[in-house]
Design a protein around this motif. Sequence first.
Motif, PDB file in Angstrom:
ATOM      1  N   ASP A 258      12.610 -28.336  12.965  1.00  0.00           N
ATOM      2  CA  ASP A 258      13.283 -27.058  13.171  1.00  0.00           C
ATOM      3  C   ASP A 258      12.460 -25.936  12.551  1.00  0.00           C
ATOM      4  OD1 ASP A 258      13.707 -28.107  10.658  1.00  0.00           O
ATOM      5  OD2 ASP A 258      15.572 -26.988  10.340  1.00  0.00           O
ATOM      6  N   HIS A 259      12.610 -24.763  13.090  1.00  0.00           N
ATOM      7  CA  HIS A 259      11.958 -23.561  12.552  1.00  0.00           C
ATOM      8  C   HIS A 259      10.433 -23.688  12.537  1.00  0.00           C
ATOM      9  CE1 HIS A 259      15.830 -21.866  11.321  1.00  0.00           C
ATOM     10  NE2 HIS A 259      16.114 -23.069  10.871  1.00  0.00           N
ATOM     11  N   LEU A 260       9.875 -24.287  13.591  1.00  0.00           N
ATOM     12  CA  LEU A 260       8.419 -24.379  13.669  1.00  0.00           C
ATOM     13  C   LEU A 260       7.777 -23.016  13.922  1.00  0.00           C
ATOM     14  CD1 LEU A 260       7.839 -27.700  15.649  1.00  0.00           C
ATOM     15  CD2 LEU A 260       7.593 -27.277  13.202  1.00  0.00           C
ATOM     16  N   ASP A 261       8.615 -22.004  14.192  1.00  0.00           N
ATOM     17  CA  ASP A 261       8.070 -20.663  14.378  1.00  0.00           C
ATOM     18  C   ASP A 261       7.490 -20.111  13.082  1.00  0.00           C
ATOM     19  OD1 ASP A 261      10.709 -20.827  13.497  1.00  0.00           O
ATOM     20  OD2 ASP A 261      11.132 -18.741  13.999  1.00  0.00           O
ATOM     21  N   ASP A 262       7.815 -20.743  11.949  1.00  0.00           N
ATOM     22  CA  ASP A 262       7.235 -20.335  10.668  1.00  0.00           C
ATOM     23  C   ASP A 262       5.884 -20.984  10.422  1.00  0.00           C
ATOM     24  OD1 ASP A 262       9.491 -18.831  10.127  1.00  0.00           O
ATOM     25  OD2 ASP A 262      10.507 -20.457   9.070  1.00  0.00           O
ATOM     26  N   ALA A 263       5.473 -21.877  11.316  1.00  0.00           N
ATOM     27  CA  ALA A 263       4.237 -22.630  11.075  1.00  0.00           C
ATOM     28  C   ALA A 263       3.026 -21.717  10.965  1.00  0.00           C
ATOM     29  CB  ALA A 263       4.032 -23.655  12.193  1.00  0.00           C
ATOM     30  N   ALA A 264       2.942 -20.706  11.837  1.00  0.00           N
ATOM     31  CA  ALA A 264       1.769 -19.819  11.814  1.00  0.00           C
ATOM     32  C   ALA A 264       1.668 -19.087  10.478  1.00  0.00           C
ATOM     33  CB  ALA A 264       1.844 -18.822  12.960  1.00  0.00           C
ATOM     34  N   ALA A 265       2.804 -18.598   9.972  1.00  0.00           N
ATOM     35  CA  ALA A 265       2.787 -17.890   8.685  1.00  0.00           C
ATOM     36  C   ALA A 265       2.405 -18.819   7.551  1.00  0.00           C
ATOM     37  CB  ALA A 265       4.149 -17.260   8.421  1.00  0.00           C
ATOM     38  N   SER A 338      -3.383 -31.525   6.819  1.00  0.00           N
ATOM     39  CA  SER A 338      -2.670 -31.487   5.535  1.00  0.00           C
ATOM     40  C   SER A 338      -1.614 -30.388   5.537  1.00  0.00           C
ATOM     41  CB  SER A 338      -3.650 -31.260   4.386  1.00  0.00           C
ATOM     42  OG  SER A 338      -4.523 -32.362   4.232  1.00  0.00           O
ATOM     43  N   GLN A 339      -1.965 -29.239   6.083  1.00  0.00           N
ATOM     44  CA  GLN A 339      -1.011 -28.136   6.106  1.00  0.00           C
ATOM     45  C   GLN A 339       0.071 -28.345   7.160  1.00  0.00           C
ATOM     46  OE1 GLN A 339      -2.654 -24.109   5.126  1.00  0.00           O
ATOM     47  NE2 GLN A 339      -4.602 -25.102   5.565  1.00  0.00           N
ATOM     48  N   LEU A 340      -0.266 -29.002   8.245  1.00  0.00           N
ATOM     49  CA  LEU A 340       0.766 -29.333   9.230  1.00  0.00           C
ATOM     50  C   LEU A 340       1.778 -30.310   8.638  1.00  0.00           C
ATOM     51  CD1 LEU A 340      -1.247 -29.642  12.579  1.00  0.00           C
ATOM     52  CD2 LEU A 340       0.395 -27.861  11.930  1.00  0.00           C
ATOM     53  N   ALA A 341       1.284 -31.245   7.824  1.00  0.00           N
ATOM     54  CA  ALA A 341       2.201 -32.163   7.145  1.00  0.00           C
ATOM     55  C   ALA A 341       3.139 -31.387   6.238  1.00  0.00           C
ATOM     56  CB  ALA A 341       1.410 -33.196   6.348  1.00  0.00           C
ATOM     57  N   MET A 342       2.620 -30.354   5.567  1.00  0.00           N
ATOM     58  CA  MET A 342       3.464 -29.498   4.739  1.00  0.00           C
ATOM     59  C   MET A 342       4.522 -28.798   5.589  1.00  0.00           C
ATOM     60  SD  MET A 342       2.353 -25.977   2.809  1.00  0.00           S
ATOM     61  CE  MET A 342       1.903 -25.303   4.420  1.00  0.00           C
ATOM     62  N   VAL A 343       4.114 -28.280   6.738  1.00  0.00           N
ATOM     63  CA  VAL A 343       5.047 -27.575   7.615  1.00  0.00           C
ATOM     64  C   VAL A 343       6.158 -28.516   8.080  1.00  0.00           C
ATOM     65  CG1 VAL A 343       5.287 -26.434   9.857  1.00  0.00           C
ATOM     66  CG2 VAL A 343       3.329 -25.895   8.381  1.00  0.00           C
ATOM     67  N   LEU A 344       5.787 -29.752   8.440  1.00  0.00           N
ATOM     68  CA  LEU A 344       6.749 -30.686   9.012  1.00  0.00           C
ATOM     69  C   LEU A 344       7.660 -31.317   7.966  1.00  0.00           C
ATOM     70  CD1 LEU A 344       4.491 -32.479  11.654  1.00  0.00           C
ATOM     71  CD2 LEU A 344       6.284 -30.786  12.072  1.00  0.00           C
ATOM     72  N   GLY A 350      14.928 -21.047   4.861  1.00  0.00           N
ATOM     73  CA  GLY A 350      14.998 -20.923   3.418  1.00  0.00           C
ATOM     74  C   GLY A 350      13.711 -21.273   2.700  1.00  0.00           C
ATOM     75  N   THR A 351      12.686 -21.727   3.437  1.00  0.00           N
ATOM     76  CA  THR A 351      11.406 -22.058   2.805  1.00  0.00           C
ATOM     77  C   THR A 351      10.546 -20.805   2.724  1.00  0.00           C
ATOM     78  OG1 THR A 351      11.454 -24.325   3.634  1.00  0.00           O
ATOM     79  CG2 THR A 351       9.316 -23.456   2.965  1.00  0.00           C
ATOM     80  N   ALA A 352      10.163 -20.425   1.532  1.00  0.00           N
ATOM     81  CA  ALA A 352       9.312 -19.249   1.341  1.00  0.00           C
ATOM     82  C   ALA A 352       7.875 -19.595   1.705  1.00  0.00           C
ATOM     83  CB  ALA A 352       9.382 -18.763  -0.098  1.00  0.00           C
ATOM     84  N   VAL A 353       7.182 -18.660   2.341  1.00  0.00           N
ATOM     85  CA  VAL A 353       5.801 -18.919   2.754  1.00  0.00           C
ATOM     86  C   VAL A 353       4.892 -19.102   1.546  1.00  0.00           C
ATOM     87  CG1 VAL A 353       5.981 -17.769   4.979  1.00  0.00           C
ATOM     88  CG2 VAL A 353       5.399 -16.419   2.935  1.00  0.00           C
ATOM     89  N   GLU A 354       5.320 -18.624   0.374  1.00  0.00           N
ATOM     90  CA  GLU A 354       4.497 -18.787  -0.835  1.00  0.00           C
ATOM     91  C   GLU A 354       4.297 -20.238  -1.216  1.00  0.00           C
ATOM     92  OE1 GLU A 354       5.850 -14.652  -0.748  1.00  0.00           O
ATOM     93  OE2 GLU A 354       6.902 -16.560  -0.525  1.00  0.00           O
TER      94      GLU A 354
END
Length: 635
Positions: A258-265, A338-344, A350-354
């Motif tokens: 869910d919310h994969l639209d945040d993946a780019a950020a 590695s970062q895609l694993a973080m996204v998934l 509620g997940t901050a991009v920081e």
Amino acid sequence: MTIATERPPAPRADAHRAFTGRRVLVAALALIVVQLVVRGVVAARGYFYWDDLILVARAGEHPLLSADFLLYDHDGHLMPGAFLVAGILTKLAPLHWALPAISLVVLQALASLAVLRVLRVILGGRPTLLIPLALYLFSPLTLPSFAWWANGLNQLPLQAGLALVTAEAILLYRTGRIRHAVAGAGILVVSLAFYEKSVVIPFVAFVAVALLAHSAGDRRPIRSTVRACASLWAGAVMILVGWATVYLSHVEAPLRTDHLDDAAALLHHGTSLGLLPALFGGPWSWDRWPPSPPWATPPVVLVVGAWLFIAAVIVGNHLRRRRIGWVWPAVAAYALLSQLAMVLTRGGEGTAVEIAQTLRYVADTSVIVAIALAVIDQSPRRATHPAFRPILSVRTRPAITAVVAAVFLAGSLWSTFTFEQRWRDNPTVDYVHNATAALAAHQDVPLLSQQVSIWVLLPVAAPYNQSSAVFGPLRERPEFADSTPSLTMLDDDGHLVPAEVSWIRALTEGLAPGCGTRVTGESVAVAPGIDGAIALSQPVIPWVWTAQLNYLSNRDGMIEVSMPGGTPVTVPVQSGLGTAYVRLTGGGAAVDVSAVTPDLNLCFGGGPFGSVVPAQPPDGGSRAAAGTDGPRPHQ
């Protein structure tokens, strides 16, 4: 075909190379010592943080070698090795930071020596080995995952495993000796015991061997890698299948789509504001909102400079070396995955991009970059284009290298210093120190468990945010119980202070003349309004509540207190007037009480029902009761 293609050296050349190799080894070990001193200072000035306390709590709750302890699903992680180390250190000295700090330095030493080993396997004794080694040793990219004990128990074994299995795979390719396959398989098992991301280790080793074979002129490097190292790959497949069986049977799938639209950020923040600046000595500055961990906040000039520098490095590599076309794409693919694993696993509402700038999800990329630089350095040289000869000449290269190294080290040390300043801003330090001392000084009266300060653990960590869980492993402390005759609590600073029950609801007076609510050995509380039942002023939802029971008892004995949907609590009472504070779970309109001691007779007056709060001073103002004018214990 072997990976090395150089001609056998002449005797004098061989002696000179051996001498140079010894000097390089001494220099490399000196760099590792310096790194360990710097990291040791960071560890010594650090302290427990968040998941560290969960590891401590579970170590105090379960036997050391039990499956419930070692195979626990820790937020999607399966890490029996990490739990075992944490459990041993907690059993030895609960909530003492010295042993965890030492364990971090020891694990860092193992990881650093492992990276040195793989670089020596690839490059031998070349002085240029010091460049990728220094990058790994001092880059702040690995700093946050080192300083955080729970994360270091994951990341450092992974980094060591990446380097060691890759080294064994290369040696197996060169020599065909089966002992390298056995060693690589054993290291993989150990790495998987600490961190599930270690599943990437065989794939990294495969790609590294294939890239080396390609740089040596092998026209079919993938086929050669498969055949030459078949024993290692076969063992790795069996290990991964067995591990996956255990993982899937014990861990709930942590993937979130869910919310994969945040993946780019997240990818932007993780790469431009995290990975690249930290790889080259940044970020120089950090920010923090306790209880979150620090995250990188590089200035714009560093972000732009990092992109320009990585572009210059890639272009320069291709100008000087042949057969390296797949090296940097392989590094980029690893960092991206590695970062895609973080996204998934961590992305979502509620997940901050920081979170991407905390660097802990890409720390192992430092090992990949070090291996990549070594592969490039041993690749065949190409003739330098005339336009670049003044820049890449034998005379100018050392000066350029020295300047770049000085800037990198200065930036890395400054970033380490600023990180350490932010990392020390940890409310857990004073809270645990104060609470440990207070609990040791007040061991005579049972203590109701409560949530620890939200500056230490948020409620999402439940049930391990309870004081009984965090401080349970301590040897010098009061008993944590569900009832107590004297109510105290730990405040947000960890001090043990007098407490009272808030008036969210009221325990009302009963109907028995001259008694209130009567409970005898023959009467059991089953409903409000009759003998033995203590009615609430209004019903409550199922939750964790605290009841202040004001009673008059004919003798010492035991009663049982409960609420619908909750677990009964056995409470001791004393002869005469007394008060028992009882921690209950459940909901409904009444508190049910029964006498466990057969000839026990009690009368209960009214009292507060709610949560535990610091006691108000005598002139602290009126207490607004819900549905009553206040407590009126019957005398």
